[in-house]
Design an enzyme around this catalytic site. Sequence first.
Site, PDB file in Angstrom:
ATOM      1  N   ASP A   1       0.869  -1.178   0.000  1.00 49.32           N
ATOM      2  CA  ASP A   1       0.000   0.000   0.000  1.00 49.32           C
ATOM      3  C   ASP A   1       0.915   1.241   0.000  1.00 49.32           C
ATOM      4  O   ASP A   1       1.432   1.631  -1.041  1.00 49.32           O
ATOM      5  CB  ASP A   1      -0.905  -0.115   1.239  1.00 49.32           C
ATOM      6  CG  ASP A   1      -1.991   0.944   1.315  1.00 49.32           C
ATOM      7  OD1 ASP A   1      -1.901   1.940   0.590  1.00 49.32           O
ATOM      8  OD2 ASP A   1      -2.921   0.780   2.110  1.00 49.32           O
TER       9      ASP A   1
ATOM     10  N   ARG B   1     -10.154 -13.224   6.434  1.00 50.57           N
ATOM     11  CA  ARG B   1      -8.934 -13.875   5.927  1.00 50.57           C
ATOM     12  C   ARG B   1      -9.231 -15.203   5.233  1.00 50.57           C
ATOM     13  O   ARG B   1      -8.496 -15.643   4.361  1.00 50.57           O
ATOM     14  CB  ARG B   1      -7.948 -14.144   7.072  1.00 50.57           C
ATOM     15  CG  ARG B   1      -7.390 -12.902   7.738  1.00 50.57           C
ATOM     16  CD  ARG B   1      -6.193 -13.274   8.604  1.00 50.57           C
ATOM     17  NE  ARG B   1      -5.805 -12.220   9.540  1.00 50.57           N
ATOM     18  CZ  ARG B   1      -5.039 -11.177   9.217  1.00 50.57           C
ATOM     19  NH1 ARG B   1      -4.597 -11.037   7.991  1.00 50.57           N
ATOM     20  NH2 ARG B   1      -4.727 -10.277  10.130  1.00 50.57           N
TER      21      ARG B   1
HETATM   22  P1  IMP Z   1       1.790  -0.416   3.903  1.00 49.91           P
HETATM   23  O1  IMP Z   1       2.832  -0.438   4.973  1.00 49.91           O
HETATM   24  O2  IMP Z   1       0.985   0.864   3.930  1.00 49.91           O
HETATM   25  O3  IMP Z   1       2.323  -0.706   2.518  1.00 49.91           O
HETATM   26  O4  IMP Z   1       0.720  -1.519   4.269  1.00 49.91           O
HETATM   27  C1  IMP Z   1       0.955  -2.847   4.025  1.00 49.91           C
HETATM   28  C2  IMP Z   1       0.137  -3.755   4.916  1.00 49.91           C
HETATM   29  O5  IMP Z   1      -1.129  -3.176   5.272  1.00 49.91           O
HETATM   30  C3  IMP Z   1      -0.195  -5.020   4.165  1.00 49.91           C
HETATM   31  O6  IMP Z   1       0.772  -6.008   4.377  1.00 49.91           O
HETATM   32  C4  IMP Z   1      -1.557  -5.406   4.698  1.00 49.91           C
HETATM   33  O7  IMP Z   1      -1.416  -6.241   5.813  1.00 49.91           O
HETATM   34  C5  IMP Z   1      -2.187  -4.090   5.125  1.00 49.91           C
HETATM   35  N1  IMP Z   1      -3.127  -3.577   4.094  1.00 49.91           N
HETATM   36  C6  IMP Z   1      -2.897  -2.643   3.139  1.00 49.91           C
HETATM   37  N2  IMP Z   1      -3.978  -2.424   2.380  1.00 49.91           N
HETATM   38  C7  IMP Z   1      -4.934  -3.263   2.854  1.00 49.91           C
HETATM   39  C8  IMP Z   1      -6.311  -3.532   2.462  1.00 49.91           C
HETATM   40  O8  IMP Z   1      -6.881  -2.955   1.532  1.00 49.91           O
HETATM   41  N3  IMP Z   1      -6.965  -4.463   3.203  1.00 49.91           N
HETATM   42  C9  IMP Z   1      -6.391  -5.137   4.253  1.00 49.91           C
HETATM   43  N4  IMP Z   1      -5.122  -4.920   4.636  1.00 49.91           N
HETATM   44  C10 IMP Z   1      -4.398  -4.000   3.951  1.00 49.91           C
END
Ligand code: IMP
Length: 179
Positions: A107, A169
């Site tokens: 993300d 999940r």
């Molecule tokens: P980041 O650090 O912002 O890149 O977030 C990554 C982590 O956030 C992922 O490994 C997921 O566990 C969680 N995540 C990001 N987007 C989503 C979503 O749309 N649904 C559920 N979990 C998410």
Amino acid sequence: MRQITLHDKTFEISIPEEKILEAVKQIAEQLNNDLKDVDKPIFISVLNGSFMFTADLMKHIEQPCEVSFLKLSSYSGTESSGTVKELIGLTKSIKGRTAIILEDIVDSGKTLEELINTLHTHKPKEVKLATLLFKPDTYKKDIKLDYIGLSIPNDFIVGYGLDYDELGRNLRDIYTLVE
Ligand code: IMP
Ligand code: MG
């Protein structure tokens, strides 16, 4: 469109299982090609979200390899908390080896960045990243994503390992939040 309710929110199906499994297989084919000459690569699965992706991907990997699991958490509810914590450390040595991180979704990229920094302290030969899902509109880092299954819009999703406050999940398909 099939809808489900988890806690207080409604979701509708957006990526059917068939399309997910096809993306997983495509990643595996690229990895099989790129890892041909790599001695015992080690896959590092980021729990909890990546458990289903890891299981399905590993079934297609032809090279003798290892799998290890790390547990991190950054999301609370439907928004990133912005802080990343390493909860369970690496149990196997990655020193001098090719490590491939397996992520359910990238993300903002914050989780990935911290993870890569942590892994580099263990002196691997190289670290590659394979993510099933990628949200290009919210990605804020310069780290190259080596293998991407599907690029998706900036919507909150659940299923195939991904959760909304720990629910969802178990779903075979991926569902998007209905606003
Ligand atoms: P980041 O650090 O912002 O890149 O977030 C990554 C982590 O956030 C992922 O490994 C997921 O566990 C969680 N995540 C990001 N987007 C989503 C979503 O749309 N649904 C559920 N979990 C998410
Ligand atoms: Mg995750």
